[in-house]
Write an enzyme that holds these catalytic residues in place. Structure first.
Site, short mmCIF file in Angstrom:
data_model
loop_
_atom_site.label_atom_id
_atom_site.label_comp_id
_atom_site.label_asym_id
_atom_site.label_seq_id
_atom_site.Cartn_x
_atom_site.Cartn_y
_atom_site.Cartn_z
N CYS A 54 46.95 40.46 41.93
CA CYS A 54 45.84 39.62 41.49
C CYS A 54 45.89 38.24 42.12
O CYS A 54 44.87 37.69 42.53
CB CYS A 54 45.82 39.53 39.97
SG CYS A 54 45.47 41.14 39.21
N HIS A 78 42.98 45.70 36.81
CA HIS A 78 43.45 44.47 36.18
C HIS A 78 42.25 43.60 35.85
O HIS A 78 41.20 43.68 36.51
CB HIS A 78 44.38 43.70 37.11
CG HIS A 78 45.72 44.32 37.27
ND1 HIS A 78 46.87 43.56 37.39
CD2 HIS A 78 46.13 45.61 37.33
CE1 HIS A 78 47.90 44.36 37.53
NE2 HIS A 78 47.48 45.61 37.50
N CYS A 92 49.70 38.69 38.46
CA CYS A 92 50.73 39.41 39.22
C CYS A 92 50.49 39.17 40.71
O CYS A 92 49.54 38.49 41.10
CB CYS A 92 50.66 40.90 38.90
SG CYS A 92 49.17 41.70 39.56
N GLU A 120 41.68 40.44 36.39
CA GLU A 120 41.26 39.54 37.47
C GLU A 120 40.49 40.29 38.56
O GLU A 120 39.48 39.77 39.07
CB GLU A 120 42.48 38.86 38.12
CG GLU A 120 43.30 38.02 37.16
CD GLU A 120 44.48 38.77 36.54
OE1 GLU A 120 45.51 38.12 36.32
OE2 GLU A 120 44.37 39.98 36.29
#
Length: 181
Positions: A100, A67, A97, A69
């Site tokens: 993260c 991801h 999410c 992040e």
């Protein structure tokens, strides 16, 4: 420490969100969901500087951990030589999410600036708010809605294009395939 969504964002937040959008466009070029992130370090009198960047690469890397992040946090921690990102602001084009958001809390990020909200998976206020959970020992100051139209537009266009591509790739059943149906 939560801040409400605002239409009046300061120039600094807009400048760094534009950089996060540039990261999202890198994901888009790979055919990934266009989410981008930058982390800015500012301590005391030092000038602010970007110390971590990331964009979504889950399909490219075949990893749920890829991801935007997570990549940005990893790079920022390496740049600082510390896992604590206490003097940092994280800019992300889509609400984080649960994975993260948890990583952001664990990294002790001081402030998060979010572009678009994520009503299906967001854990910074949409479904749940890990940033303001009173049982954790760290809370995250959060700013919502910075360049939200631009951030949402990139995502909407990606999913519109994806639906069109999927529809075009569907082949009608051939007559011999229908016999067993």
């Amino acid at each position: 420490m939560k801040k409400k969504e605002t239409e009046e964002n300061n120039g600094t937040d807009n400048r760094y969100m534009k950089q996060a959008l540039a990261q999202a466009k890198k994901a888009l070029a790979l055919g990934e969901v266009p989410i981008g992130c930058v982390i800015v370090f500012r301590a005391g009198t030092t000038e602010a500087r970007v110390i971590g960047r990331g964009y979504n690469r889950r399909n490219t890397d075949h990893s749920t951990l890829s991801h935007a992040e997570i990549t940005a946090i990893r790079r920022a921690s390496k740049a600082l030589g510390d896992w604590r990102l206490e003097d940092c602001t994280l800019y992300v084009t889509l609400e984080p999410c649960q994975m993260c958001a948890g990583a952001i809390v664990q990294a002790r990020v001081a402030r998060v600036v979010i572009g678009a909200m994520n009503p299906k998976a967001g854990c910074a206020g949409s479904i749940y708010n890990l940033f303001d959970e009173p049982r954790f020992n760290h809370r995250v100051e959060t700013v919502y809605g910075v360049m939200k139209e631009e951030c949402a537009a990139v995502l909407k266009q990606f999913f519109t294009d994806l639906r069109i591509r999927r529809k075009m790739n569907r082949k009608p059943l051939q007559e011999e395939e229908c016999e067993d149906v």
